[in-house]
Motif scaffolding. Structure first.
Motif, PDB file in Angstrom:
ATOM      1  N   GLN A 177       0.937  -1.045  -0.104  1.00  0.00           N
ATOM      2  CA  GLN A 177       0.483  -0.412   0.087  1.00  0.00           C
ATOM      3  C   GLN A 177       0.882   1.451   0.241  1.00  0.00           C
ATOM      4  N   VAL A 178       1.959   1.154   0.382  1.00  0.00           N
ATOM      5  CA  VAL A 178       3.148   2.532  -0.207  1.00  0.00           C
ATOM      6  C   VAL A 178       3.215   2.056  -1.901  1.00  0.00           C
ATOM      7  N   TYR A 179       2.900   1.916  -2.773  1.00  0.00           N
ATOM      8  CA  TYR A 179       3.256   2.591  -4.326  1.00  0.00           C
ATOM      9  C   TYR A 179       1.684   3.016  -4.561  1.00  0.00           C
ATOM     10  N   ARG A 180       2.004   4.288  -4.965  1.00  0.00           N
ATOM     11  CA  ARG A 180       0.670   5.188  -5.533  1.00  0.00           C
ATOM     12  C   ARG A 180       0.377   4.732  -6.552  1.00  0.00           C
ATOM     13  N   ASP A 181       0.191   4.203  -7.702  1.00  0.00           N
ATOM     14  CA  ASP A 181       0.563   3.699  -8.200  1.00  0.00           C
ATOM     15  C   ASP A 181      -0.463   2.139  -8.568  1.00  0.00           C
ATOM     16  N   LEU A 182      -0.962   1.462  -7.242  1.00  0.00           N
ATOM     17  CA  LEU A 182      -1.202   0.740  -6.692  1.00  0.00           C
ATOM     18  C   LEU A 182      -2.924   0.976  -5.564  1.00  0.00           C
ATOM     19  N   ARG A 183      -3.531   1.682  -6.152  1.00  0.00           N
ATOM     20  CA  ARG A 183      -4.732   2.250  -4.836  1.00  0.00           C
ATOM     21  C   ARG A 183      -5.615   1.019  -4.136  1.00  0.00           C
ATOM     22  N   ILE A 184      -6.494   0.576  -6.026  1.00  0.00           N
ATOM     23  CA  ILE A 184      -7.439  -0.132  -6.038  1.00  0.00           C
ATOM     24  C   ILE A 184      -7.091  -1.702  -5.931  1.00  0.00           C
ATOM     25  N   ILE A 185      -5.784  -2.011  -5.931  1.00  0.00           N
ATOM     26  CA  ILE A 185      -5.832  -3.704  -6.445  1.00  0.00           C
ATOM     27  C   ILE A 185      -5.204  -3.900  -4.829  1.00  0.00           C
ATOM     28  N   THR A 186      -4.236  -2.669  -4.282  1.00  0.00           N
ATOM     29  CA  THR A 186      -4.024  -3.057  -3.115  1.00  0.00           C
ATOM     30  C   THR A 186      -4.934  -2.526  -1.755  1.00  0.00           C
ATOM     31  N   ALA A 187      -6.159  -2.301  -2.261  1.00  0.00           N
ATOM     32  CA  ALA A 187      -7.294  -2.264  -1.386  1.00  0.00           C
ATOM     33  C   ALA A 187      -6.684  -0.680  -0.340  1.00  0.00           C
ATOM     34  N   ARG A 188      -6.063  -0.289  -0.643  1.00  0.00           N
ATOM     35  CA  ARG A 188      -6.268   0.819   0.159  1.00  0.00           C
ATOM     36  C   ARG A 188      -7.065   1.924   0.095  1.00  0.00           C
TER      37      ARG A 188
END
Length: 316
Positions: A50-61
């Protein structure tokens, strides 16, 4: 009376920090948000994806609306091209912890990455940063020579690490070689010279949210389906266009490799979704095992008891 309840009788004013861990899809984010709202806390991400800005949805941020309800830190602050590490996270968490203390807010560390929590409470090895040219050299050898050749090289230069690692563990084999090439010392040597914990024993209270396995797996499966209809495919497509190193952590987030294969036309969407769901379920199983053996100081709490645990943090 539970251990956590006894420890919290003095109320949140006596707490240095609260740690909320648990498997993916167990409801940690909602629990942390409720506590932050009640106690005036800062929610601090302790999840390596969840630290990665590119991956909001796939990491359930947490969603932007959720983040607006209480201060959130260390979410989406790293580009996917960065090989982010536990050491880098600890450096960032140190600054956020200082911010929370300066504002007299309760620090709430929440996530599912056992290594981050272990670094937070037990300390971390003092491995220095790896120069980019060394990392690139090792990755090129891995790409052209294969993981078996790299493992054989590691066996000659660092036999202890080679014996501990599985012969096809591409990421960890590459990491061990990077360290010995950059420092002249094997990874186990660095592990013996650790950095002190950011939160020593007695300065935190820790919960592991532990739902029933079948209930959790059903939630994982359902959530992955929601991700697919909420923009996860488009999110992964944008990431794939960047043509980043497939060994980067962001490129291995659960669901990402399978969806990239789908976007390339190698498999159908149904197969990609099932791979993503299965990988996530397997990860959740490993999270249970890891916390049970590595961090026994976490109190295991069922979801139906979690709200009572939260209320204990704010009782006076």
């Amino acid at each position: 009376m539970s251990v956590a309840t006894r420890d919290m009788q003095a109320g949140s004013s006596g707490l240095k920090a609260v740690l909320i861990a648990g498997p993916t899809a167990s409801g940690k984010s909602a629990l942390a948000l409720e506590l932050a709202q009640k106690a005036g806390g800062i929610v601090i991400n302790t999840d390596s994806m969840q630290v990665y800005r590119d991956l909001r949805i796939i990491t359930a941020r947490p969603t932007p609306d959720e983040e607006a309800l209480a201060p959130h830190r260390l979410y989406g602050h790293v580009d996917a091209s960065v090989n982010f590490s536990a050491g880098a996270w600890v450096a960032d968490a140190t600054k956020v912890l200082a911010e929370a203390r300066a504002q007299k807010r309760l620090p709430i560390f929440i996530g599912g990455s056992g290594l981050y929590f272990k670094a937070l409470t037990r300390g971390l090895s003092a491995v220095p940063p790896i120069p980019a040219e060394i990392r690139e050299s090792v990755r090129n050898r891995l790409e052209h020579g294969g993981v078996e050749a790299l493992h054989a090289e590691l066996a000659q230069r660092d036999p202890v690490s080679a014996e501990r690692l599985k012969p096809r563990d591409r990421t960890r084999i590459a990491r061990a070689l990077e360290v010995i090439e950059a420092t002249g010392r094997a990874l186990p040597d660095w592990h013996r010279e650790g950095l002190p914990p950011l939160l020593p024993s007695g300065e935190f209270s820790a919960l592991f949210l532990a739902p029933e396995r079948e209930q959790l797996y059903a939630r994982i499966d359902a959530r992955f389906g929601v991700m697919l209809t909420s923009g996860a495919i488009e999110e992964v497509a944008a990431l794939a266009k960047r043509q980043l190193d497939p060994l980067l952590p962001a490129m291995k987030a659960h669901g990402v490799p399978a969806l990239i294969r789908y976007l390339r036309g190698e498999i159908g969407l149904a197969e990609a979704a099932e791979i993503g769901r299965a990988d996530t379920r397997h990860y959740a199983k490993r999270q249970f095992t890891w916390f049970r053996h590595q961090l026994p100081e976490f109190e295991w709490v069922k979801p139906e008891e979690a709200r009572g645990w939260v209320m204990a943090q704010t009782s006076s």
